[in-house]
Every structure is written in structure tokens, then in C-alpha cells.
Design a protein around this motif. Structure first.
Motif, PDB file in Angstrom:
ATOM      1  N   VAL A   4      65.299  34.307 -28.288  1.00  0.00           N
ATOM      2  CA  VAL A   4      66.140  34.861 -27.230  1.00  0.00           C
ATOM      3  C   VAL A   4      66.010  34.056 -25.936  1.00  0.00           C
ATOM      4  CG1 VAL A   4      64.407  36.490 -26.360  1.00  0.00           C
ATOM      5  CG2 VAL A   4      66.838  37.024 -26.121  1.00  0.00           C
ATOM      6  N   ALA A   5      64.887  33.364 -25.764  1.00  0.00           N
ATOM      7  CA  ALA A   5      64.675  32.572 -24.556  1.00  0.00           C
ATOM      8  C   ALA A   5      65.618  31.374 -24.485  1.00  0.00           C
ATOM      9  CB  ALA A   5      63.224  32.090 -24.490  1.00  0.00           C
ATOM     10  N   TYR A   6      66.209  31.009 -25.624  1.00  0.00           N
ATOM     11  CA  TYR A   6      67.105  29.850 -25.666  1.00  0.00           C
ATOM     12  C   TYR A   6      68.576  30.232 -25.461  1.00  0.00           C
ATOM     13  CZ  TYR A   6      63.089  27.258 -27.386  1.00  0.00           C
ATOM     14  OH  TYR A   6      61.855  26.661 -27.494  1.00  0.00           O
ATOM     15  N   ILE A   7      68.846  31.516 -25.317  1.00  0.00           N
ATOM     16  CA  ILE A   7      70.226  31.966 -25.107  1.00  0.00           C
ATOM     17  C   ILE A   7      70.870  31.329 -23.873  1.00  0.00           C
ATOM     18  CG2 ILE A   7      71.618  33.989 -24.468  1.00  0.00           C
ATOM     19  CD1 ILE A   7      70.029  35.629 -26.436  1.00  0.00           C
ATOM     20  N   PRO A   8      70.137  31.140 -22.756  1.00  0.00           N
ATOM     21  CA  PRO A   8      70.775  30.523 -21.583  1.00  0.00           C
ATOM     22  C   PRO A   8      71.392  29.150 -21.860  1.00  0.00           C
ATOM     23  CG  PRO A   8      68.722  31.548 -20.932  1.00  0.00           C
ATOM     24  CD  PRO A   8      68.774  31.613 -22.437  1.00  0.00           C
ATOM     25  N   TYR A 201      69.027  37.469 -20.186  1.00  0.00           N
ATOM     26  CA  TYR A 201      69.611  36.326 -20.890  1.00  0.00           C
ATOM     27  C   TYR A 201      70.751  36.771 -21.809  1.00  0.00           C
ATOM     28  CZ  TYR A 201      65.483  33.642 -19.400  1.00  0.00           C
ATOM     29  OH  TYR A 201      64.519  33.010 -18.658  1.00  0.00           O
ATOM     30  N   VAL A 202      70.549  37.902 -22.467  1.00  0.00           N
ATOM     31  CA  VAL A 202      71.583  38.427 -23.367  1.00  0.00           C
ATOM     32  C   VAL A 202      72.798  38.895 -22.571  1.00  0.00           C
ATOM     33  CG1 VAL A 202      72.141  40.203 -25.065  1.00  0.00           C
ATOM     34  CG2 VAL A 202      69.895  39.094 -25.117  1.00  0.00           C
ATOM     35  N   THR A 203      72.545  39.650 -21.504  1.00  0.00           N
ATOM     36  CA  THR A 203      73.664  40.200 -20.728  1.00  0.00           C
ATOM     37  C   THR A 203      74.423  39.115 -19.972  1.00  0.00           C
ATOM     38  OG1 THR A 203      72.177  40.731 -18.874  1.00  0.00           O
ATOM     39  CG2 THR A 203      72.587  42.468 -20.500  1.00  0.00           C
ATOM     40  N   GLU A 204      73.744  38.040 -19.603  1.00  0.00           N
ATOM     41  CA  GLU A 204      74.449  36.928 -18.953  1.00  0.00           C
ATOM     42  C   GLU A 204      75.456  36.293 -19.902  1.00  0.00           C
ATOM     43  OE1 GLU A 204      71.248  35.149 -15.695  1.00  0.00           O
ATOM     44  OE2 GLU A 204      71.144  34.517 -17.794  1.00  0.00           O
ATOM     45  N   LEU A 205      75.044  36.075 -21.135  1.00  0.00           N
ATOM     46  CA  LEU A 205      75.960  35.488 -22.115  1.00  0.00           C
ATOM     47  C   LEU A 205      77.134  36.423 -22.384  1.00  0.00           C
ATOM     48  CD1 LEU A 205      76.826  33.376 -24.152  1.00  0.00           C
ATOM     49  CD2 LEU A 205      75.250  34.406 -25.818  1.00  0.00           C
TER      50      LEU A 205
END
Length: 234
Positions: A4-8, A201-205
Motif C-alpha cells: 500500500v505504501a507504493y500506491i502514491p 494513500y488509498v484515498t488520494e488515488l
């Protein structure tokens, strides 16, 4: 680092595409201040997720943290909100609000740059509790509330106006999507204050995807906008 840390990284790549699309739109209508500010807004959005990506790949550093706080906490949604202000309000009013906002952002950013950092509380997750000048964290909610009122509130206001007429169904749903997209990063930001940075990170995407979808729906709608500033420039 968890996946999940790579989502950005994905968010940044998509935001770059969005920047190209909306910048091209603005260049065809350079007098449209709302498009200019929306373009700036997507750029600052991408800047925030870029810094998050750098943190994921290379780890924490004072520069990365402060860049993240400025780009994310201060600039995340405000330029997009400013675009909505230029869409809904008279230019003179929007210019006054812009002047005030720019001064606040400059002062706030300088405070972040100058603030000492408590590196004893650094973890693998970015979090504002590293700032030793803790009063800075009390400035952030006011900036975020400003963004929510005008970005999310402006989109819901437009959706409500369009809802009254079936002819504007496309514009109605487009504004609903933008409003949802504006809310999501705010939820993530709140969770970050509780130590759950990966939720951000999830909500930003999801947020930028919803905003882009809403933008595209409205742009492709053939009905005339009810907003005078949009009718005369787009």
C-alpha cells in the motif's frame, strides 16, 4: 514497506496524465482562471504524491517530510478549491480571496521550513507529529476547511443547481463525482493525524480518479453551463 505504501506512485503517474489533459484544456481557453487554478491544483496534488513516492523508495529525510507537509497538508486541495471560486464567484472577489490565501500559504510554508523536527518520533509512516512547532498543525485544519467548503461545497452546490433539470444530468453527476473526489483525501488526512497514513494513500488515488471522472463527464456534456464564467470561457 507494505504494498500500500507504493500506491502514491500510481497516483502520481495518473496525476501527470491529468495535468496534461487539463493543461491542454486551459491553453485553449487561457482566459479561464478556473481552469488555470484547477491545473495548478492537479500539479500540487501530484507534487504531494511524488514526495510520498520518494519517501517510500528512499526513506525519510527532513527535506522529504517538509516537502510532504507543505505539498500535502497545505496545497493538496486548496488550488482546486480556488478554481471553483473563480468558477462560481466574480473575478474581483476571487482575486481578493486568492491574495489572502497566497499570503497564508507562504507564511505557513515558511513556518514548516523553519520548524525544528523531533526525529525521535520518526517512523516508516509520514506524520505531522515530527514538527516541534506543534502550533503549525493547528493552522492546517483551517486551510483544509477552506478547501472543503469551496471544492466539495462548490461541487455539491453546482450539483444541486443542475439536479433541477433533466437536461443537466451529465453535469449533475460530474459535480457529484468531483465532490466525492474532494472528500476522500480529507478523510485520509484525518486518518493520518490518527497515525493511519496508508489510508491517505488509498484515498488520494481514489480522490483524483473521481475528480478526473467528474471533470471528463462535465467536459463531454453538451448542455450549457449555468455558471456565467464557464459559459463565457469554455
Amino acid at each position: 514497506m507494505p504494498l500500500v505504501a507504493y500506491i502514491p506512485i500510481s497516483t502520481t503517474l495518473f496525476s501527470l496524465y491529468f495535468i496534461y489533459v487539463i493543461y491542454t484544456h486551459w491553453r485553449r481557453k487561457p482566459e479561464a482562471m478556473y481552469l488555470l487554478w484547477w491545473t495548478i491544483g492537479v500539479i500540487t496534488y501530484a507534487a504531494g504524491t511524488t514526495v510520498e513516492s520518494i519517501h517510500t523508495i528512499y526513506g525519510w529525510s527532513p527535506f522529504v517530510f517538509k516537502a510532504w507537509y507543505i505539498a500535502g497538508a497545505f496545497l493538496g486541495g486548496v488550488p482546486l478549491a480556488q478554481g471553483t471560486i473563480y468558477l462560481l464567484m466574480k473575478k474581483k472577489t476571487a482575486d481578493i480571496l486568492t491574495s489572502i490565501l497566497v499570503v497564508v500559504l507562504i507564511i505557513s510554508s515558511i513556518l514548516v521550513i523553519l520548524s525544528p523536527l523531533d526525529e525521535t518520533v520518526v517512523s516508516e509512516k509520514l506524520n505531522g507529529n515530527v514538527l516541534e512547532w506543534t502550533f503549525i498543525r493547528y493552522i492546517t485544519p483551517f486551510i483544509n476547511i477552506y478547501a472543503v467548503i469551496f471544492l466539495v461545497g462548490g461541487a455539491f452546490y453546482s450539483a444541486w443547481k443542475y439536479f433541477k433539470n433533466r437536461e443537466f444530468r451529465g453535469r449533475f453527476w460530474g459535480n457529484v463525482l468531483i465532490a466525492i473526489g474532494g472528500i476522500l483525501p480529507g478523510i485520509g488526512g484525518t486518518m493520518t493525524k490518527m497515525g493511519h497514513t496508508y489510508v491517505l494513500y488509498v484515498t488520494e488515488l481514489l480522490g483524483i480518479l473521481f475528480i478526473f471522472a467528474g471533470y471528463q463527464v462535465i467536459r463531454n456534456d453538451r448542455s450549457l453551463s449555468i455558471h456565467e464564467n464557464q459559459v463565457t470561457t469554455s
